[in-house]
Design an enzyme around this catalytic site. Structure first.
Site, PDB file in Angstrom:
ATOM      1  N   ASP A 233       0.802  -1.221   0.000  1.00  0.00           N
ATOM      2  CA  ASP A 233       0.000   0.000   0.000  1.00  0.00           C
ATOM      3  C   ASP A 233       0.834   1.270   0.000  1.00  0.00           C
ATOM      4  O   ASP A 233       0.348   2.329  -0.391  1.00  0.00           O
ATOM      5  CB  ASP A 233      -0.954  -0.001   1.196  1.00  0.00           C
ATOM      6  N   TYR A 317      -9.850  -1.323   2.381  1.00  0.00           N
ATOM      7  CA  TYR A 317      -9.336  -1.140   3.738  1.00  0.00           C
ATOM      8  C   TYR A 317      -9.105   0.323   4.072  1.00  0.00           C
ATOM      9  O   TYR A 317      -8.731   1.128   3.213  1.00  0.00           O
ATOM     10  CB  TYR A 317      -8.027  -1.902   3.945  1.00  0.00           C
TER      11      TYR A 317
END
Length: 594
Positions: A233, A317
């Site tokens: 990420d 998320y």
């Protein structure tokens, strides 16, 4: 699609270098995500897949574009690729993760074209394709309904009637004895710089720079295409680019100071994210307390901490990223993972195959991990620092031996990590292992040991993928709990500067440590990995309550005594606490009056 690096001189206002970098793919951006979703939904291949599933209204179909990781059918990085996980909604704002589809488009970003589709075959089913679950699972107020909300929740109001205890000058923050600066960048997001603590008349430097340098989210299902789920990420998407604009009274409570952030779009034009960083104080429970049982005299001092935080959203998320500074000189970093599970549709008779949890009929949430690597650049009383590993072990003498009569003895074993190969270490709960960052040029007068800071975590999960797995090759940083390297301004990202579609090895921390480099009495960098192994529960669906992980750093024989002795005790008059059982109550936290 080719990659170029440019250097701009801000003083001259012109481009001073422009170089082609072969065989790499740059970070993916929000513009990439939006553009590729549009490409996917217009694709005839995708429309055909949806038609076979009974979906004719393409406005109900949504795609979460992901980095492709390493695609075996398209080796190398000549093509800029993305994959996407596809869902549908039954209405506007419906939870798409309740309706996952069973195919994954592969997109050539340069050509803006779907070049192939991976069909997810049911693994132990009589069906060749699953039906798409239509039951809605929502959490937004319009779906839950106000009539269903709890009626026994009373407000909690956090106030600082005399104002905050910190001051801000530009990006410099002063809070009690702490001083630091903050910055934001597109990749790491929030970074803390030049951290120091006022120790009497001496302002002692502690850390030059702390940031979340990389993370990886590997999934456990070995079946294609799930085995390509290994999100980086930081390096693939950029935490800065994923930054939320924070809402007063929602993301942070109390008296809040906000910092805006400025990033750039695909054309290089700046754009602002208002309220990107939240700064505030909060009560942190008891700082210290003791009661003298002989006379009943109790002394309590409550703890306060300074919180500097950022929130990011990466597809399904959400992560809250929190830096905590305490009055006793300790520091803590915490990640709060929330948001929605990445879901996969099952046929009616299919099982998760031992790699996930059925959170609702036909909806599988796969096992996965969240592994975070923090980059800590220390300067404890200067830049000549050393790292020691400390293990607790029982005495070698048997019970009954004169040196261990009752068999209860134990001691610590301290090992200096002398070079970068020794600096690669893993956690060991059996020995209570922790690490100390030390300055051996400053000896504590009481202990006659170097001043130090102690690094610990209760969230030291290993990477469970095999050592020769694709994800272990790409995310070598996650194969060790700690790495120590000499400072090098070009070594910022342990998964490589060009992490997208990487094969690992080149320009990663695994290559930086070879051959062995001296790390004793040096300007060093400590890379520390912590995380969560997430085995989803039904209670994580349709939205996941926060699951937190992190680490702590505490002064270890650094000060001459508890540095929080001068923190004043509080009382009910100051904090306006009251006993709900009585109209009036006597006494306060301490029997002595200030």
């Amino acid at each position: 699609m080719r990659c170029f690096e440019g250097t701009i001189c801000l003083n001259l206002g012109k481009l001073t270098a422009w170089n082609h970098v072969p065989d790499v793919q740059p970070i993916l951006t929000v513009e990439d995500m939006i553009d590729i979703e549009e490409v996917i939904l217009k694709s005839d291949k995708v429309r055909q897949e949806c038609s076979e599933l009974g979906i004719v209204d393409m406005s109900s179909v949504f795609a979460d574009p992901w980095a492709v990781g390493r695609h075996l059918s398209y080796p190398g990085r000549e093509k800029r690729l993305m994959q996407a996980f596809v869902y549908m909604r039954t209405s506007e704002e419906d939870n798409q993760y309740a309706h996952p589809l069973d195919f994954v488009p592969i997109v050539d970003v340069g050509q803006r074209k779907v070049i192939s589709i991976d069909r997810i075959r049911p693994r132990d089913s009589k069906f060749t394709r699953p039906t798409i679950p239509q039951t809605c699972h929502n959490y937004l107020p319009r779906f839950v309904g106000k009539e269903r909300y709890r009626k026994d929740v009373k407000p909690i109001v956090i106030q600082q009637p005399q104002g905050v205890s910190f001051s801000v000058t530009g990006h410099e923050i002063d809070w009690q004895k702490w001083n630091m600066r903050i910055s934001m960048n597109y990749r790491e997001g929030l970074v803390i710089h030049n951290i120091s603590y006022q120790d009497g008349a001496e302002k002692r430097p502690l850390f030059y720079r702390i940031s979340l340098s990389e993370m990886v989210v590997p999934y456990a299902d070995p079946q294609l295409p799930h085995c390509r789920k290994q999100a980086f990420d930081v390096g693939e998407y950029g935490l800065g680019f994923c930054t939320n604009s924070l809402e007063l009274g929602c993301d942070c409570l109390g008296s809040i100071y906000y910092f805006d952030a400025v990033f750039n779009d695909h054309q290089g034009k700046p754009y602002q994210v208002p309220n990107a960083v939240c700064l505030h104080e909060e009560d942190a429970g008891i700082l210290f307390k003791h009661t003298d049982y002989r006379n009943g005299r109790s002394h309590t001092v409550r703890s306060r901490r300074l919180v500097i935080s950022q929130n990011v959203t990466v597809a399904n998320y959400d992560y809250g990223l929190y830096y905590y500074f305490y009055q006793d000189g300790s520091f803590q970093y915490e990640v709060k993972a929330t948001g929605e599970l990445n879901t996969h549709v099952l046929a009616k008779d299919e099982t998760p195959g031992g790699h996930g949890t059925i959170v609702s009929p036909q909806i599988n949430a796969q096992y996965h991990q969240h592994l975070f690597t923090i980059r800590i650049d220390p300067m404890l009383d200067g830049t000549r620092n050393t790292v020691a590993q400390v293990d607790v072990e029982p005495l070698p003498y048997p019970t009954g031996h004169p040196n261990n009569l009752y068999g209860n003895g134990f001691q610590t074993k301290t090992t200096i990590l002398s070079n970068t190969l020794e600096g690669r270490q893993v956690a060991n709960d059996q020995t209570g292992r922790f690490w100390k960052i030390m300055n051996e040029h400053r000896i504590h007068p009481y202990t006659q040991t170097p001043v130090a800071w102690k690094l610990t975590s209760n969230h030291q999960t290993p990477l469970f993928a095999r050592e020769d797995s694709v994800v272990a090759e790409r995310a070598g940083f996650a194969t060790r709990t700690i790495w120590v390297t000499p400072y090098d301004e070009t070594q910022m990202f342990p998964g490589g500067f060009y992490c997208n579609q990487s094969k690992g090895g080149e320009d990663t921390i695994a290559s930086w440590v070879k051959p062995a480099h001296d790390i004793v009495h040096k300007d060093i960098v400590v890379w520390f990995t912590f995380g969560i192994t997430h085995l989803p529960r039904v209670e994580d669906f349709p939205i996941m309550s926060v699951d937190a992980c992190g680490f702590s750093m505490r002064p270890c024989n650094f000060f001459m005594a508890n540095p929080a002795l001068d923190v004043p005790p509080t009382d009910k008059k100051t904090n306006q606490s009251k006993n709900v059982q009585q109209k009036d109550s006597r006494g306060g936290c301490c029997s002595e009056k200030l």
